[in-house]
Design a protein around this motif. Sequence first.
Motif, PDB file in Angstrom:
ATOM      1  N   ASP A 153       0.844  -1.196   0.038  1.00 16.34           N
ATOM      2  CA  ASP A 153       0.057  -0.190   0.148  1.00 16.34           C
ATOM      3  C   ASP A 153       0.835   1.266  -0.093  1.00 16.34           C
ATOM      4  O   ASP A 153       0.430   2.284  -0.186  1.00 16.34           O
ATOM      5  CB  ASP A 153      -1.193   0.035   0.920  1.00 16.34           C
ATOM      6  N   ASP A 154       2.179   1.274   0.029  1.00 18.26           N
ATOM      7  CA  ASP A 154       2.956   2.357  -0.031  1.00 18.26           C
ATOM      8  C   ASP A 154       3.478   2.548  -1.423  1.00 18.26           C
ATOM      9  O   ASP A 154       4.170   3.048  -1.939  1.00 18.26           O
ATOM     10  CB  ASP A 154       4.220   2.306   0.840  1.00 18.26           C
TER      11      ASP A 154
ATOM     12  N   ARG B 157      11.835  -1.636   0.840  1.00 23.34           N
ATOM     13  CA  ARG B 157      10.666  -0.703   0.599  1.00 23.34           C
ATOM     14  C   ARG B 157      11.286   0.714   1.147  1.00 23.34           C
ATOM     15  O   ARG B 157      10.938   1.810   0.623  1.00 23.34           O
ATOM     16  CB  ARG B 157       9.536  -0.838   1.637  1.00 23.34           C
TER      17      ARG B 157
ATOM     18  N   ALA C 191      11.227   4.004  -1.324  1.00 25.65           N
ATOM     19  CA  ALA C 191      10.765   5.261  -1.028  1.00 25.65           C
ATOM     20  C   ALA C 191      11.623   6.298  -1.046  1.00 25.65           C
ATOM     21  O   ALA C 191      11.125   7.688  -1.098  1.00 25.65           O
ATOM     22  CB  ALA C 191      10.134   5.091   0.671  1.00 25.65           C
TER      23      ALA C 191
END
Lengths: 243, 243
Positions: A10-11, A60, A64
Amino acid sequence: MRFTSEQRFDDGVLEREFTLGEIPGILWTPASASAPAPLILIGHPGGLHRMRPRLVARARHSVADGFTAATIELPGSGDRPRSAIAEQARADLRRALEAGEPVEEEIVDRLVLPLAEKAVPEWQAALDALLSLPEVGGPVGYSGGLIAIGVRLAIVEPRIAAAVLFAGSFVPRTLFDEARQVTIPLHVLLQWDDEANDRQAALDLFDAFGTKEKTLHANMGGHTGVPQFEGDAAARFFTRHLR
Amino acid sequence: MRFTSEQRFDDGVLEREFTLGEIPGILWTPASASAPAPLILIGHPGGLHRMRPRLVARARHSVADGFTAATIELPGSGDRPRSAIAEQARADLRRALEAGEPVEEEIVDRLVLPLAEKAVPEWQAALDALLSLPEVGGPVGYSGGLIAIGVRLAIVEPRIAAAVLFAGSFVPRTLFDEARQVTIPLHVLLQWDDEANDRQAALDLFDAFGTKEKTLHANMGGHTGVPQFEGDAAARFFTRHLR
């Protein structure tokens, strides 16, 4: 290189498992990619499944921060065929540790050197395949252990422009000579109170690195207790050198 | 505490010189202050005038990060009266260094211990005065050398909640016992290739610190060559612990 599964976090991170010949691997990219983003190779001590939660967290974080990230299984780990030499060396290592004896250098050599010898060309082959994807670009960073693989890659693979190394594994004697040949920027992590770690060997190795741009970050928290803020520090290091 | 001059920098930092009794000092605050901001004490090896460009750079960085910053002259440095004991120890130190001899521990003791003994209550008095100003608040951080002053302050002064220490000065033997008593978070900077520095003593001191929250950052670049990015790392450390 063949993609075998994919999932979206979901990121906005897309995770894809792949195989490269017989070698399993994982690629993490932004789900909505635009320009190719620099690649960070996520190193580990072997065993993708066991290491997965920590690898996914690091990957992740990297995505990001504007990178792509990938890893492959090490020879003799996970579902890959075992090596008799490595299994024997691992058993000898375990026996020494359980007996509270010092680990003999020849055991470390038997464990690490053939592994690095075999792994490094595999990571290079993975680089070839990954960099042919439109969403993955250079320059490339290497992050993690085994330190013998990271050091060897830093020397022989010109596409690798910077490395974050975990000084937490057993150091074969030949690594000190190799360390002197490293000229790319290094960011070295050391868990100061890691009982499984030879702290003096880690400090000697840091001293031996030939690069003029090297930083050592030592923290408390034991072998697996690298503080969360070190993830941010590693990301800033890669941002300085890969962007 | 008496303000003797003030100037404004174009980045919105107000710099005011003051005297506290006979001790000169400098305070840096945001020119347009609202709420009281945590204070960072900027340590140094003595000689405000000589050190000024570097102190001002560190202080403006701190104010830009939302802190206030202040420093005072050390006993026997700058325009303050010389101490015969310290001058003799300094001469003995210089002689040993010029002769390429190892610096005897008793010289270091004579140089550092009386200085720390005298300086620490002065920094505490400065804290009293500074924290009475409406724009200056707690908790307080200490940043810099001399490491003997920083360590002693970290033990005896409960208003100091975190410290950035430069492991670059001579370490008196008693400091190792004091280090074990430190329980506040520490961020220790070490210039790895500083020829004027006893690297092993710095590593032993880092090991001795009693706090569970300690980080060592080692870099290349010689005694005065701390990389620019370490200013940002120190700021993040203080932000984690003082905000």
